[in-house]
Design an enzyme around this catalytic site. Structure first.
Site, short mmCIF file in Angstrom:
data_model
loop_
_atom_site.label_atom_id
_atom_site.label_comp_id
_atom_site.label_asym_id
_atom_site.label_seq_id
_atom_site.Cartn_x
_atom_site.Cartn_y
_atom_site.Cartn_z
N SER A 83 12.24 0.03 5.93
CA SER A 83 12.12 1.19 5.10
C SER A 83 13.69 1.08 4.35
O SER A 83 13.81 2.28 3.73
CB SER A 83 12.13 2.41 5.82
OG SER A 83 10.93 2.47 6.97
N GLY B 179 9.27 4.83 5.01
CA GLY B 179 7.70 4.37 5.16
C GLY B 179 7.77 4.04 7.18
O GLY B 179 6.56 4.57 6.42
N GLU B 180 8.64 4.20 7.70
CA GLU B 180 8.55 3.76 9.61
C GLU B 180 8.63 5.27 10.14
O GLU B 180 7.71 5.22 11.59
CB GLU B 180 9.03 3.18 9.87
CG GLU B 180 9.11 1.10 9.28
CD GLU B 180 10.31 0.45 9.58
OE1 GLU B 180 10.34 -0.04 10.50
OE2 GLU B 180 11.54 0.50 8.50
N GLY C 89 15.11 6.16 3.06
CA GLY C 89 13.26 5.71 2.80
C GLY C 89 12.93 6.80 4.03
O GLY C 89 13.05 7.52 5.15
N ALA D 78 17.64 9.73 -2.99
CA ALA D 78 16.24 9.23 -2.14
C ALA D 78 16.68 8.39 -0.71
O ALA D 78 17.82 7.62 -1.58
CB ALA D 78 15.65 8.88 -2.96
N GLY E 116 0.53 -1.36 -0.13
CA GLY E 116 -0.22 -0.35 0.02
C GLY E 116 0.49 1.16 -0.23
O GLY E 116 0.86 2.47 -0.15
#
Lengths: 778, 166
Positions: free
Chosen positions: A525, A731-732, A729, A727, A483
């Site tokens: 991530s 995500g977390e 990470g 870039a 997602g």
């Protein structure tokens, strides 16, 4: 850098299937001859199994087979091999598989499983690590010394300690000797569930040709493949694992969880696929939970705010099996130093067997637990020193020239925490906060944060790229789309590098170990950083191949050629050119003869020199750091004790934004998840290890009414040297600073220091009552 | 034990044999192959299984088959046009960035379909109330609210166009 597709809001290509209900999730898959399993869970959280009577269940309508753990002689796991697919002679937690029914329909299996009769002899139950550590506590694993484990990890036989991680930096005694002020506290981050909307599930099919096929709602197909191949003594290539669309993960679909259990069950009915999907209750009690972490922390500083020492002890109640929790407790340890340089650190993480479901990854992976403690103490220390909490932090931030707790040097390319802090300060702390009124107390809080990847040192992400005959491109990676939008990240990075529109690039949908490149697992991530870099590499290799063929055809050297997505052409005379689609399968001359290779490339990227811990618990275990800051403006309802978040601000130095809309979605969602953990969520167990709230109706899942009224989200772009287009990470990260920021704001509002989550309205009211007045403390 | 029930599903009348224990979600997913309706829990908490029954948003995981005879049910599969075109609410979910894992989206689309069919002038409070019946773990709800408002805008535009067309 002038970028055409990276940094743009390109719509994710999976949205149409998901919005029309046509995306295939695990439970949507039907296979010919498919059977269904239901699993029996024990009545006790810790007990010997004396007998299992399956006769009545076997006689039920539709039942094909009843399975127990009898005869199971293997353990599995990726780090500490202590897991069993089904209980053999004892149960260690309330959700453990004891037996299973395989039937023609799900309903028949569920009816029959209730007819299995088991006799138990109860054993002492420990829900908390401290209890399991007490002298004379019964052993949850009697033979833990025999378990295979990765080097440097492992249980202490004769105790309930599953692992002890220690970190030493500098000389802790010296550090506290130098300290003029100390602060300390004990912090509790309770059990939580990732609680993804889609529960865990798996289908396993033992084929007659001795191969095994698996479908799972997991993010680690290759670990599943390798572990199943190992225990069933097959070549890894004979186990094929499919990952369909995933309805969220947030951590607990990583590692190997339910798949070995379903494989064990399915192994009794070779030739027929067996499906099992967790009920919500099973998803709470029989997969993985998060956190369960108690931290004792002491910080020393000079009067001018210079930090001198950090002592952290982590007690991690890891549940009945430790394989999935071990790295969480390590991460909670070394990340407890937060975004600060402490010259002297002593840190210990006790990973302790208890009688709850196993603990595993939860978005943030040890970072939020450790930094919850240090960020609360920074505010407490600032008050003690009568310093601004911003100045205190700024004095000690990790910045170029400093070293982290792991002993890693920090460079400009790691990003800028001070700048993130400035953004949040400006967003939240400008002017005065509202004055207390009849209805509310008002407060503002802040936290800085950092996250590093956490994974196996050999963790790698790969990319298979194929140029098609019409110049369109197909890409396969092993990154699990849960997602977060990583497939769109792949597409945008590939479009940018290949200079072709994203509509001409088709990115994989399902992962299939038969076709997908190897990836350790999609955690930490790390995908944008590693997977994105692999995509760049594969694209560059493809361009080089196109040029090589074109050089042959044009009778020039490759280095005089250029590429623009449509043509390969002479730099000095662009009119001399060949269309890309005429090169993708070799160049065909008029007589049909074809020269040059088919343009298909592979690549993989791992973190350079990424390592396990050395004797001091240090090492290149971070490699890439992401810094950020979060802050909030809250109101506390005087009548109810309810915390209302009027404004939540986050700033992260992400290196490079690949897709602004997606990154905002990640951050807004992560903040909400953090708010849930801070104010509402806790999986509760009674003293007997029974779960008190394994249902959505009893687990306080945050809804739209709990969302911050407004979110400020800003991304800074200090390029990461190893990431694609700079870039790193994200995500977390958005969950990490939420709890300390809100608790610091609660302190600001009512003068009460909270150390344990969640801070529910009842706890706020009780704390105010304990203060005596029920009035604000300041 | 077996009995048959007849109801209208996405515009078509169907008769389904049932065993007696089934909730609506099992009938949809297991007997009619309408797997767009998702199951996230079994105690009517998460809203993922929401469908529209006789114009009202209902949680199919607790909706008994006994109430189904003669009913008119719309699921996410019934939202897409026969030509494969997306319904404005579906389009709004995509345009507003509400789709991450997507597991909650069919239920939210159906909730909004029921709401806007009843009251296209629904205010933010009413929309929030409807959305509060749906769990989403991915988005933090920001993009879902944005998409819900966008859906309302699309539907209003569509209605205006339809009026002009007359």
């Amino acid at each position: 850098m002038d970028l055409k597709y990276v940094g743009k809001n390109i719509k994710r290509f999976d949205a149409v299937k998901k919005a029309t209900g046509k995306a295939l999730f695990l439970d949507d898959i039907k296979l010919p001859g498919m059977l269904h399993a239901a699993i029996l869970r024990p009545e006790f959280a810790h007990a010997k199994i004396l007998s299992i009577d399956t006769a009545e269940a076997e006689a039920c309508e539709g039942v094909v087979k009843v399975v127990t753990g009898k005869g199971c002689d293997f353990r599995y796991g990726d780090n500490i091999r202590d897991l069993v697919p089904m209980a053999v002679d004892k149960v260690r937690y309330i959700g453990e598989p004891v037996a299973a029914v395989i039937a023609e329909t799900r309903q028949q299996a569920r009816v029959a499983v209730k007819k299995i009769k088991v006799q138990y002899e109860p054993l002492p139950v420990y829900v908390d690590a401290l209890a399991a550590l007490e002298k004379g506590a019964a052993l949850i694993h009697e033979n833990s010394g025999d378990y295979w484990h990765l080097p440097g990890l492992g249980p202490k036989p004769g105790t309930n300690i599953a692992n002890l991680y220690q970190l030493k930096k500098g000389d802790i005694d010296q550090g506290f000797k130098e300290a003029e002020v100390t602060v300390e506290g004990e912090f509790v981050y309770p059990f939580g569930s990732c609680a993804a909307l889609e529960p865990h599930g798996a289908i396993v099919w033992f084929h007659e040709d001795k191969t095994i096929e698996v479908w799972s709602s997991s993010i680690c197909p290759f670990i599943i493949r390798e572990e199943i191949a190992r225990v069933y003594k097959l070549p890894e290539s004979d186990v094929r694992v499919h990952i369909p669309e995933l309805g969220g993960c947030f951590g607990y679909k990583s590692d190997i969880t339910v798949e070995q259990t379903i494989a064990w069950i399915a192994s009794f009915v070779p030739g027929r696929p067996v499906k099992w999907v967790a009920t919500r209750k099973e998803d709470f009690t029989s997969t993985l939970l998060g956190h369960g972490i108690r931290i004792r922390m002491k910080v020393g500083a000079k009067r001018d705010g210079k930090l001198t020492a950090l002592r952290t002890t982590v007690y991690h109640s890891t549940g009945a099996y430790s394989d999935t929790g071990v790295h969480v407790s390590i991460a909670a340890g070394h990340n407890s130093a937060g975004t600060y340089e402490f010259p002297h650190i002593h840190q210990e993480s006790y990973l302790v067997y208890t009688n709850t479901p196993p603990i595993g990854a939860f978005r943030g992976y040890g970072h939020q637990e450790g930094q919850f403690a240090v960020e609360r103490l920074m505010d407490i220390l600032a008050r003690k020193l009568k310093m601004s909490p911003f100045d205190l932090r700024a004095r000690n931030y990790l910045r170029p020239g400093t070293t982290s707790s792991l002993g890693e040097r920090i460079y400009v390319s790691n990003g800028d925490v001070a700048k993130c802090a400035e953004v949040v300060k400006k967003a939240v702390f400008q002017g005065e906060k509202p004055r207390e009124d009849d209805q509310y107390w008002y407060g503002r809080g802040f936290a800085a944060l950092t996250k590093t990847p956490k994974g196996a040192p050999h963790s790698s992400k790969g990319c298979y790229l194929k140029f098609n005959g019409d110049g369109s491109v197909s890409i396969n990676c092993g990154g699990a789309e849960v997602g977060q939008g990583l497939r769109n990240v792949v597409r945008q990075i590939a479009a940018e590098t290949l200079k072709i529109p994203p509509e001409r690039i088709r990115v994989y949908t399902e992962i299939d170990t038969q076709f997908s490149p190897w990836e350790w697992q999609t955690i930490g991530s790390m995908f944008t950083l590693q997977g994105g870099a692999a995509v760049v590499k594969a694209c560059q290799r493809a361009i080089a191949m196109l040029k090589k063929t074109a050089a042959q055809v044009l009778r020039v050297e490759e280095d005089v050629l250029d590429y623009d997505g449509e043509h390969v052409f002479l730099k000095n005379d662009p009119e001399v050119k060949i269309e890309v689609h005429r090169l993708t399968r070799g160049y065909m001359y008029e007589n049909g003869m074809t020269a040059g290779e088919v343009v298909q490339t592979t690549s993989d990227v791992r973190l350079p020199r990424y390592s396990g811990p050395d004797v001091n618990g240090q090492g290149t275990m971070g490699v890439s750091y992401t810094f950020g800051a979060q802050g909030c403006e809250i109101r506390i309802d005087k009548a109810t004790g309810q915390v209302i978040i009027d404004h939540f601000a986050s700033a992260f130095d992400v290196g490079r934004v690949i897709n602004p809309e997606q990154i905002r979605g990640q951050i807004a969602g992560g903040v909400m998840m953090g708010v849930g953990a801070t104010l509402y969520e806790e999986v509760k167990f009674d003293k007997d290890g029974k779960c008190l709230n394994p249902h959505y109706s009893k687990y306080r899942f945050p809804t739209i009414k709990d969302a911050p009224r407004r979110q400020t989200i800003e991304c800074l772009e200090t390029p990461e040297s190893i990431g694609p287009y700079g870039a790193r990470g994200i995500g977390e990260h958005p969950v990490i600073g939420v709890a300390p920021a809100i608790l610091n704001a609660i302190q600001d509002a009512i003068g009460v220091e909270f150390y344990e989550l969640p801070v529910t309205p009842e706890k706020i009211k009780a704390a105010l009552a304990a203060k005596g007045s029920g009035k604000a403390g300041k | 034990m077996a009995e048959a029930i007849t109801f209208k599903i996405n515009g078509e009348t169907k008769t389904v044999a049932i065993e007696g224990h089934e909730k609506l979600i099992e009938i949809l997913r297991e007997k009619l192959d309408l797997t767009g309706t998702k199951c996230g829990c079994d105690d009517a908490s998460c809203g993922a299984c929401t469908v529209v029954v006789n114009g009202e948003a209902k949680k199919s995981c607790v909706f008994p088959h006994a109430k189904l005879n003669g009913a008119e049910v719309t699921t996410i599969e019934g939202m897409t046009g026969k030509d494969g075109g997306l319904h404005p609410i579906q389009q709004a979910m995509i345009d507003g960035g509400a789709v991450q894992c997507g597991y909650c989206i069919p239920g939210i689309v159906m909730e909004l379909h029921a709401l806007y069919s009843r009251n296209l002038e629904a205010g933010e409070a009413e929309i929030t109330e409807a959305l509060s019946r749906h769990f989403c773990r991915c988005t933090g709800y920001e993009a879902i609210m944005k998409s819900a408002l966008l859906a309302q805008e699309y539907l209003k535009k569509g209605r205006k166009k339809a009026k002009k067309g007359k």
